[in-house]
Design an enzyme around this catalytic site. Structure first.
Site, PDB file in Angstrom:
ATOM      1  N   LYS A 170     -33.863  14.871  11.965  1.00  0.00           N
ATOM      2  CA  LYS A 170     -33.452  14.463  10.612  1.00  0.00           C
ATOM      3  C   LYS A 170     -33.829  13.025  10.278  1.00  0.00           C
ATOM      4  O   LYS A 170     -34.073  12.692   9.131  1.00  0.00           O
ATOM      5  CB  LYS A 170     -31.949  14.678  10.435  1.00  0.00           C
ATOM      6  CG  LYS A 170     -31.600  16.158  10.348  1.00  0.00           C
ATOM      7  CD  LYS A 170     -30.310  16.400   9.602  1.00  0.00           C
ATOM      8  CE  LYS A 170     -30.120  17.865   9.315  1.00  0.00           C
ATOM      9  NZ  LYS A 170     -29.795  18.639  10.535  1.00  0.00           N
ATOM     10  N   GLU A 214     -25.521  14.239   1.028  1.00  0.00           N
ATOM     11  CA  GLU A 214     -24.565  15.285   1.385  1.00  0.00           C
ATOM     12  C   GLU A 214     -24.685  15.514   2.884  1.00  0.00           C
ATOM     13  O   GLU A 214     -25.720  15.229   3.473  1.00  0.00           O
ATOM     14  CB  GLU A 214     -24.895  16.577   0.637  1.00  0.00           C
ATOM     15  CG  GLU A 214     -25.974  17.466   1.298  1.00  0.00           C
ATOM     16  CD  GLU A 214     -27.366  16.836   1.403  1.00  0.00           C
ATOM     17  OE1 GLU A 214     -27.662  15.918   0.620  1.00  0.00           O
ATOM     18  OE2 GLU A 214     -28.149  17.259   2.274  1.00  0.00           O
ATOM     19  N   SER A 251     -35.260  20.990  17.965  1.00  0.00           N
ATOM     20  CA  SER A 251     -34.932  20.123  16.828  1.00  0.00           C
ATOM     21  C   SER A 251     -33.900  19.046  17.138  1.00  0.00           C
ATOM     22  O   SER A 251     -33.882  18.004  16.513  1.00  0.00           O
ATOM     23  CB  SER A 251     -34.448  20.975  15.650  1.00  0.00           C
ATOM     24  OG  SER A 251     -33.373  21.807  16.028  1.00  0.00           O
TER      25      SER A 251
HETATM   26  C1  LIG Z   1     -29.652  19.978  10.606  1.00  0.00           C
HETATM   27  C2  LIG Z   1     -30.252  20.564  11.813  1.00  0.00           C
HETATM   28  C3  LIG Z   1     -31.007  21.750  11.769  1.00  0.00           C
HETATM   29  C4  LIG Z   1     -31.161  22.579  10.516  1.00  0.00           C
HETATM   30  O1  LIG Z   1     -31.811  21.953   9.472  1.00  0.00           O
HETATM   31  P1  LIG Z   1     -33.304  22.307   9.044  1.00  0.00           P
HETATM   32  O2  LIG Z   1     -33.469  21.609   7.752  1.00  0.00           O
HETATM   33  O3  LIG Z   1     -33.399  23.796   8.936  1.00  0.00           O
HETATM   34  O4  LIG Z   1     -34.203  21.795  10.110  1.00  0.00           O
HETATM   35  C5  LIG Z   1     -31.592  22.215  12.924  1.00  0.00           C
HETATM   36  N1  LIG Z   1     -31.449  21.555  14.106  1.00  0.00           N
HETATM   37  C6  LIG Z   1     -30.720  20.424  14.183  1.00  0.00           C
HETATM   38  C7  LIG Z   1     -30.605  19.753  15.511  1.00  0.00           C
HETATM   39  C8  LIG Z   1     -30.105  19.886  13.051  1.00  0.00           C
HETATM   40  O5  LIG Z   1     -29.394  18.750  13.164  1.00  0.00           O
END
Ligand SMILES: *Cc1c(COP(=O)(O)O)cnc(C)c1O
Length: 402
Positions: A98, A120, A386
């Site tokens: 993020k 948000e 992610s």
């Molecule tokens: C917020 C988040 C997501 C989901 O958000 P996307 O916009 O779909 O990437 C996925 N993995 C993690 C670790 C997150 O913090």
């Protein structure tokens, strides 16, 4: 490299009005037009400016810690008899992808002369990433968060406060993410001139989906040269990413969208089962609708009321997907799979034991498809990790009675 106008002609990137096929666009109240138009007219100009690029890249390197490694997961590969690489977004500052987007948007806000930031947040990850860059830039920060999420996500609320942000509870509707988004949009309408709204995923009206995808596209930009060094090819056979709103997936897919030899796999949260009534598998359950200013696939009742989504991972708990993903689904450019809470939790624990990496439960959904889909021994599979699992420790503890 393709020029920006070429990209707009592509089948899978936004066109000049922010459409991906029939999805996307900008359906906003008239009072938001000045803000929206200011962004639409300036975002590409700013992002292509060389001083912007220089500052963005320097912060990604020295502050975020990029490039994030592309790690060959040897024991996981042995187990599934295929070649698995993990793109380590979990190693970024603040623990997930993020921050790539919030760094980009804070620099953009500064160039637009904005003094205040609003955002948000659901689980608090985007709120923390936003509070972090506001501290970095010395800008005032207000984060809207559902009252229920504030209670569920106390550590992230504390982090945001330590970073100097003002956390405002959203007390309408279901008191979760979509209500926090509504509050943030309302606040923006009331403070249009000096405020920038940092959206946390590839959702919302044009230009947000395209802008956020571009900031996250650093993920696939790096995968290309990193995979070249490992395997002497830029192109994996598969790229796998979880989809909440879709920003980590958009970033991991971005530079491969036109290359149809690379198969794209998006993994949604099936909660307690796709048809259990407690799920967030939007591609299967959703129908065309408009949410937060964008036409996309949306989970809704017969008469168009938004259905509450559910997933054990707060980051995947969104009733829609970004318009690009709706288009990738409809055009079949990406394959949409899903994983239940249990499948994701087991896959998360498996990564701990096999590789010594505790993944975010969102990312564990992407890992869960290794059990559900056959890959050939010669296939190269890149899984976008992610985020890291520190934030999810209590959920892991409760689930596995640790
Ligand atoms: C917020 C988040 C997501 C989901 O958000 P996307 O916009 O779909 O990437 C996925 N993995 C993690 C670790 C997150 O913090």
């Amino acid at each position: 490299m393709k020029s920006e106008t070429d990209k707009m002609k592509s089948n899978y990137h936004a066109d000049q009005k922010g459409y991906y096929g029939k999805f996307g666009g900008s359906f906003v109240p008239e009072m938001l037009y000045p803000n929206m138009e200011e962004l639409q007219q300036n975002y590409l100009k700013i992002m292509e400016d060389s001083s912007f690029k220089k500052e963005f890249n320097a912060l990604l390197k020295d502050y975020v810690g990029r490039p994030s490694p592309l790690y060959f997961a040897k024991r996981l590969s042995e187990k599934y008899n295929t070649k698995i690489y993990l793109k380590r977004e979990d190693l970024n500052h603040t623990g997930a992808h993020k921050i790539n987007n919030t760094i980009g948007q804070i620099l953009l806000a500064q160039r637009l002369g904005k003094k205040r930031i609003i955002a948000e947040t659901g689980a608090g990850q985007h709120g923390v990433a936003t509070a972090t860059v506001c501290a970095l830039a010395g800008l005032d920060c207000t984060v809207y968060m559902g009252e229920i999420d504030i209670a569920r996500q106390a550590p992230n609320v504390a982090r945001m406060k330590m970073l100097g942000a003002n956390v405002v509870p959203a007390i309408s509707g279901s008191k979760t993410l979509k209500d926090a988004t509504n509050e943030a949009i309302r606040a923006w309408i009331n403070n249009p001139v000096d405020t920038h709204y940092i959206i946390g995923s590839v959702v919302g009206f044009h230009p947000y989906p395209d802008m956020v995808a571009r900031f996250q596209s650093i993920i696939s930009e790096e995968i290309k040269w990193q995979l070249k060094a490992h395997e002497n090819t830029e192109n994996p056979d598969y790229i796998v990413a979880c989809v909440g709103g879709g920003s980590n997936a958009s970033g991991a897919f971005y530079h491969y969208l036109e290359n149809e030899d690379v198969q794209l796999i998006a993994v949604e949260a099936a909660g307690k089962g796709v048809y259990s009534g407690e799920s967030a598998a939007t591609s299967i359950l959703g129908k065309d609708g408009i949410i937060h200013g964008s036409r996309t696939l949306l989970m809704q009742t017969e008469d168009g009321q938004i259905t509450e989504p559910y997933s054990i991972s707060a980051g995947l708990d969104y009733p829609g997907v970004g318009p690009q993903h709706a288009h990738l689904f409809n055009s079949k450019r990406a394959t949409f799979l899903n994983a239940t809470d249990n499948e994701a939790m087991q896959a998360g624990l498996e990564l701990c034991k096999l590789e010594g990496i505790i993944p975010a439960i969102e990312s564990a959904h992407a890992l869960a498809i290794l059990k559900k889909k056959e890959f050939k021994p010669s296939d190269i599979v890149v899984v976008n990790l992610s985020g890291r699992g520190d934030k999810d420790l209590n959920t892991y503890i409760d689930y596995f009675k640790l």
